[in-house]
Design a protein around this motif. Structure first.
Motif, PDB file in Angstrom:
ATOM      1  N   VAL A  73      -1.022  12.741 -13.369  1.00 50.82           N
ATOM      2  CA  VAL A  73      -2.470  12.589 -13.434  1.00 50.82           C
ATOM      3  C   VAL A  73      -2.793  11.289 -14.164  1.00 50.82           C
ATOM      4  O   VAL A  73      -2.480  11.148 -15.354  1.00 50.82           O
ATOM      5  N   VAL A  74      -3.387  10.355 -13.439  1.00 51.24           N
ATOM      6  CA  VAL A  74      -3.856   9.111 -14.032  1.00 51.24           C
ATOM      7  C   VAL A  74      -5.375   9.165 -14.146  1.00 51.24           C
ATOM      8  O   VAL A  74      -5.946   9.029 -15.220  1.00 51.24           O
ATOM      9  N   MET A  75      -6.043   9.373 -13.018  1.00 50.04           N
ATOM     10  CA  MET A  75      -7.483   9.594 -12.998  1.00 50.04           C
ATOM     11  C   MET A  75      -7.728  11.096 -12.862  1.00 50.04           C
ATOM     12  O   MET A  75      -6.818  11.850 -12.524  1.00 50.04           O
ATOM     13  N   PRO A  76      -8.949  11.574 -13.134  1.00 48.79           N
ATOM     14  CA  PRO A  76      -9.234  13.000 -12.957  1.00 48.79           C
ATOM     15  C   PRO A  76      -8.879  13.481 -11.554  1.00 48.79           C
ATOM     16  O   PRO A  76      -9.175  12.813 -10.560  1.00 48.79           O
ATOM     17  N   VAL A  77      -8.233  14.637 -11.467  1.00 42.37           N
ATOM     18  CA  VAL A  77      -7.746  15.191 -10.200  1.00 42.37           C
ATOM     19  C   VAL A  77      -8.462  16.510  -9.917  1.00 42.37           C
ATOM     20  O   VAL A  77      -8.542  17.384 -10.790  1.00 42.37           O
ATOM     21  N   THR A  78      -8.995  16.660  -8.702  1.00 41.71           N
ATOM     22  CA  THR A  78      -9.634  17.910  -8.299  1.00 41.71           C
ATOM     23  C   THR A  78      -8.569  18.960  -8.000  1.00 41.71           C
ATOM     24  O   THR A  78      -7.590  18.687  -7.302  1.00 41.71           O
ATOM     25  N   LEU A  79      -8.776  20.150  -8.532  1.00 40.57           N
ATOM     26  CA  LEU A  79      -7.814  21.232  -8.357  1.00 40.57           C
ATOM     27  C   LEU A  79      -8.208  22.118  -7.185  1.00 40.57           C
ATOM     28  O   LEU A  79      -9.349  22.586  -7.100  1.00 40.57           O
ATOM     29  N   GLU A  80      -7.273  22.338  -6.288  1.00 43.76           N
ATOM     30  CA  GLU A  80      -7.452  23.272  -5.190  1.00 43.76           C
ATOM     31  C   GLU A  80      -6.741  24.570  -5.538  1.00 43.76           C
ATOM     32  O   GLU A  80      -5.778  24.573  -6.312  1.00 43.76           O
ATOM     33  N   PRO A  81      -7.198  25.706  -4.996  1.00 45.84           N
ATOM     34  CA  PRO A  81      -6.496  26.966  -5.258  1.00 45.84           C
ATOM     35  C   PRO A  81      -5.010  26.847  -4.913  1.00 45.84           C
ATOM     36  O   PRO A  81      -4.648  26.330  -3.857  1.00 45.84           O
ATOM     37  N   GLY A  82      -4.168  27.289  -5.815  1.00 46.08           N
ATOM     38  CA  GLY A  82      -2.724  27.193  -5.621  1.00 46.08           C
ATOM     39  C   GLY A  82      -2.107  25.936  -6.201  1.00 46.08           C
ATOM     40  O   GLY A  82      -0.873  25.790  -6.179  1.00 46.08           O
ATOM     41  N   LEU A 127     -26.655   7.761 -18.304  1.00 44.65           N
ATOM     42  CA  LEU A 127     -25.709   6.706 -18.656  1.00 44.65           C
ATOM     43  C   LEU A 127     -24.597   6.680 -17.620  1.00 44.65           C
ATOM     44  O   LEU A 127     -23.973   7.712 -17.348  1.00 44.65           O
ATOM     45  N   VAL A 128     -24.373   5.510 -17.030  1.00 45.11           N
ATOM     46  CA  VAL A 128     -23.249   5.284 -16.116  1.00 45.11           C
ATOM     47  C   VAL A 128     -22.353   4.228 -16.741  1.00 45.11           C
ATOM     48  O   VAL A 128     -22.812   3.148 -17.105  1.00 45.11           O
ATOM     49  N   CYS A 129     -21.084   4.539 -16.881  1.00 48.76           N
ATOM     50  CA  CYS A 129     -20.132   3.599 -17.487  1.00 48.76           C
ATOM     51  C   CYS A 129     -18.906   3.497 -16.607  1.00 48.76           C
ATOM     52  O   CYS A 129     -18.339   4.520 -16.198  1.00 48.76           O
ATOM     53  N   ASP A 130     -18.500   2.269 -16.289  1.00 43.05           N
ATOM     54  CA  ASP A 130     -17.243   2.098 -15.565  1.00 43.05           C
ATOM     55  C   ASP A 130     -16.400   1.002 -16.208  1.00 43.05           C
ATOM     56  O   ASP A 130     -16.878   0.225 -17.032  1.00 43.05           O
ATOM     57  N   ILE A 131     -15.129   0.984 -15.835  1.00 40.82           N
ATOM     58  CA  ILE A 131     -14.169   0.052 -16.420  1.00 40.82           C
ATOM     59  C   ILE A 131     -14.129  -1.203 -15.562  1.00 40.82           C
ATOM     60  O   ILE A 131     -13.955  -1.119 -14.339  1.00 40.82           O
ATOM     61  N   ARG A 132     -14.263  -2.372 -16.182  1.00 45.53           N
ATOM     62  CA  ARG A 132     -14.194  -3.635 -15.453  1.00 45.53           C
ATOM     63  C   ARG A 132     -12.730  -4.032 -15.224  1.00 45.53           C
ATOM     64  O   ARG A 132     -11.891  -3.905 -16.123  1.00 45.53           O
ATOM     65  N   GLY A 133     -12.453  -4.512 -14.029  1.00 48.01           N
ATOM     66  CA  GLY A 133     -11.118  -5.004 -13.713  1.00 48.01           C
ATOM     67  C   GLY A 133     -10.055  -3.924 -13.648  1.00 48.01           C
ATOM     68  O   GLY A 133      -8.856  -4.203 -13.782  1.00 48.01           O
ATOM     69  N   PHE A 134     -10.481  -2.688 -13.405  1.00 50.07           N
ATOM     70  CA  PHE A 134      -9.521  -1.582 -13.409  1.00 50.07           C
ATOM     71  C   PHE A 134      -8.481  -1.726 -12.296  1.00 50.07           C
ATOM     72  O   PHE A 134      -7.284  -1.537 -12.520  1.00 50.07           O
ATOM     73  N   SER A 135      -8.931  -2.061 -11.096  1.00 51.80           N
ATOM     74  CA  SER A 135      -8.004  -2.120  -9.946  1.00 51.80           C
ATOM     75  C   SER A 135      -6.894  -3.140 -10.165  1.00 51.80           C
ATOM     76  O   SER A 135      -5.717  -2.869  -9.890  1.00 51.80           O
ATOM     77  N   SER A 136      -7.246  -4.316 -10.686  1.00 48.82           N
ATOM     78  CA  SER A 136      -6.232  -5.349 -10.886  1.00 48.82           C
ATOM     79  C   SER A 136      -5.250  -4.947 -11.981  1.00 48.82           C
ATOM     80  O   SER A 136      -4.042  -5.183 -11.872  1.00 48.82           O
ATOM     81  N   MET A 137      -5.732  -4.307 -13.047  1.00 48.86           N
ATOM     82  CA  MET A 137      -4.834  -3.874 -14.109  1.00 48.86           C
ATOM     83  C   MET A 137      -3.971  -2.708 -13.657  1.00 48.86           C
ATOM     84  O   MET A 137      -2.815  -2.584 -14.074  1.00 48.86           O
ATOM     85  N   TRP A 153      -9.106   6.836 -23.258  1.00 48.22           N
ATOM     86  CA  TRP A 153     -10.457   6.311 -23.080  1.00 48.22           C
ATOM     87  C   TRP A 153     -11.436   7.427 -22.711  1.00 48.22           C
ATOM     88  O   TRP A 153     -12.495   7.582 -23.338  1.00 48.22           O
ATOM     89  N   PHE A 154     -11.090   8.212 -21.704  1.00 56.65           N
ATOM     90  CA  PHE A 154     -11.980   9.296 -21.297  1.00 56.65           C
ATOM     91  C   PHE A 154     -12.175  10.317 -22.419  1.00 56.65           C
ATOM     92  O   PHE A 154     -13.261  10.866 -22.590  1.00 56.65           O
ATOM     93  N   ARG A 155     -11.123  10.575 -23.177  1.00 56.87           N
ATOM     94  CA  ARG A 155     -11.251  11.509 -24.298  1.00 56.87           C
ATOM     95  C   ARG A 155     -12.246  10.982 -25.332  1.00 56.87           C
ATOM     96  O   ARG A 155     -13.129  11.706 -25.778  1.00 56.87           O
ATOM     97  N   ASP A 156     -12.120   9.707 -25.689  1.00 57.78           N
ATOM     98  CA  ASP A 156     -12.964   9.145 -26.750  1.00 57.78           C
ATOM     99  C   ASP A 156     -14.427   9.027 -26.327  1.00 57.78           C
ATOM    100  O   ASP A 156     -15.338   9.339 -27.105  1.00 57.78           O
ATOM    101  N   ILE A 157     -14.670   8.555 -25.092  1.00 55.07           N
ATOM    102  CA  ILE A 157     -16.072   8.427 -24.686  1.00 55.07           C
ATOM    103  C   ILE A 157     -16.686   9.792 -24.402  1.00 55.07           C
ATOM    104  O   ILE A 157     -17.889  10.002 -24.613  1.00 55.07           O
ATOM    105  N   TYR A 171     -16.729  12.674 -13.753  1.00 56.66           N
ATOM    106  CA  TYR A 171     -15.948  11.439 -13.729  1.00 56.66           C
ATOM    107  C   TYR A 171     -15.723  11.099 -12.261  1.00 56.66           C
ATOM    108  O   TYR A 171     -15.314  11.948 -11.471  1.00 56.66           O
ATOM    109  N   ILE A 172     -16.017   9.857 -11.890  1.00 56.08           N
ATOM    110  CA  ILE A 172     -15.828   9.403 -10.511  1.00 56.08           C
ATOM    111  C   ILE A 172     -14.912   8.198 -10.565  1.00 56.08           C
ATOM    112  O   ILE A 172     -15.336   7.097 -10.917  1.00 56.08           O
ATOM    113  N   GLY A 173     -13.641   8.390 -10.241  1.00 56.72           N
ATOM    114  CA  GLY A 173     -12.691   7.298 -10.389  1.00 56.72           C
ATOM    115  C   GLY A 173     -12.617   6.885 -11.846  1.00 56.72           C
ATOM    116  O   GLY A 173     -12.343   7.696 -12.725  1.00 56.72           O
ATOM    117  N   ASP A 174     -12.914   5.607 -12.120  1.00 56.47           N
ATOM    118  CA  ASP A 174     -12.891   5.128 -13.507  1.00 56.47           C
ATOM    119  C   ASP A 174     -14.279   5.146 -14.138  1.00 56.47           C
ATOM    120  O   ASP A 174     -14.487   4.558 -15.199  1.00 56.47           O
TER     121      ASP A 174
END
Length: 306
Positions: A73-82, A127-137, A153-157, A171-174
């Motif tokens: 898990v890097v970004m939030p992951v949607t859980l399906e049954p099972g 409030l909408v917050c996103d990470i700049r330059g996420f894809s390149s990093m 980061w997600f924990r702290d904010i 959370y939507i992507g970053d």
């Protein structure tokens, strides 16, 4: 029950834990699902309910990671049954039952809005917050490094939002979408929302991308207006998601922020109700996609170094 985990523990009997709107997983006994062992972090992962029925799991920067169906898990992951969640030597199998019928209990945070069927219409500061330059990093960093910095980061904010009385919508992507329901006509919620935005900017300023000297940059848009809040199932046991033109405008403002090369922008709707203590600067009017009228956009003067 809406959802649960069946926990298969090494050398122990399996057990089950219910998941309401939020469930925490970690080593300490105050977690919803406590898991013992040195390979489990004190705050390892969190599960949230969105849209009244959709559950996401997010790692909180743990050293040894959280895995869903053998994928880290890097970004939030949607859980399906099972879905099979692995943390250290534990396997947690997610299960979800059909939703219950709505009850008569209405969340106090929605009391200021009007009810329409199983929905509430209310005024909110967004409030909408996103990470700049996420894809390149993300292309440069290893999966473990990326998971840890994003989880931290997600924990702290998330803590910053909730400690100030805000509600994390999703959370939507970053990106993070959070809101504060209005309870008065004095702009208190907008001021709190803006103060949290400044806290988040400071949290970002204290970070760099691991293994580099590249600053960890974010952008934040703050807006105010009426939204529709889904009120499906028992509201007291769920997070209700917000929808409508106000939400769309907030995300469109985030695009203007990139055009202006700013890390914080505010709409005219926010500025109108803000207390006078803020030193504002006007960036001008912008035609947002999907809007028939131009929107006035502002910033804070001290953020520009003036």
């Amino acid at each position: 029950m809406p959802a649960k985990f069946r926990v298969n523990s090494p050398g122990g009997e399996p057990f089950e834990r219910e998941v309401n709107n939020t469930a925490t997983i970690g080593r300490t006994p105050d977690n919803t699902i406590p898991l013992s062992g040195n390979h489990v972090s004190r705050q390892h992962a969190i599960v949230r309910c969105h849209n009244g029925f959709q559950y996401q799991i997010m790692d909180l920067g743990s050293r040894n990671g959280t895995f869903v169906n053998d994928q880290r898990v890097v970004m939030p992951v949607t859980l399906e049954p099972g879905a099979r969640v692995r943390i250290a030597n534990y396997e947690l199998v997610f299960d979800q039952s059909p939703d219950d019928e709505p009850s008569g209990n209405v969340d106090a945070t929605l009391a200021a809005g009007s009810m329409e069927g199983h929905q509430a219409v209310l005024s909110v500061a967004i409030l909408v917050c996103d990470i700049r330059g996420f894809s390149s990093m993300a292309e440069k960093l290893g999966e473990r490094e990326l998971a840890q910095i994003i989880g931290n980061w997600f924990r702290d904010i998330g803590n910053a939002v909730q400690s100030a009385g805000g509600i994390i919508d999703k959370y939507i992507g970053d990106a993070l979408l959070a809101y504060w329901p209005a309870r008065d006509e004095e702009g208190t919620e907008c001021a709190v929302c803006l103060d949290v935005a400044l806290t988040i900017l400071q949290l970002a300023a204290n970070r760099v991308w691991p293994g580099t000297e590249t600053p960890f940059r974010v952008g934040i848009a703050v807006h105010f207006g009426r939204v529709t809040s889904s009120n499906i199932g028992q509201v007291a046991m769920r997070d209700a998601t917000i929808i409508g033109d106000t939400v769309n405008t907030a995300f469109r403002l985030e695009g203007v922020m990139k055009e202006l090369d700013q890390n914080l922008v505010l709409s005219q709707d926010v500025v109108t109700v803000l207390p006078a203590r803020y030193d504002l600067v006007k960036f001008g009017e912008f035609q947002l996609k999907g809007k028939s009228q131009a929107v006035r956009v502002y910033g804070l003067r001290d953020l520009r170094g003036n």
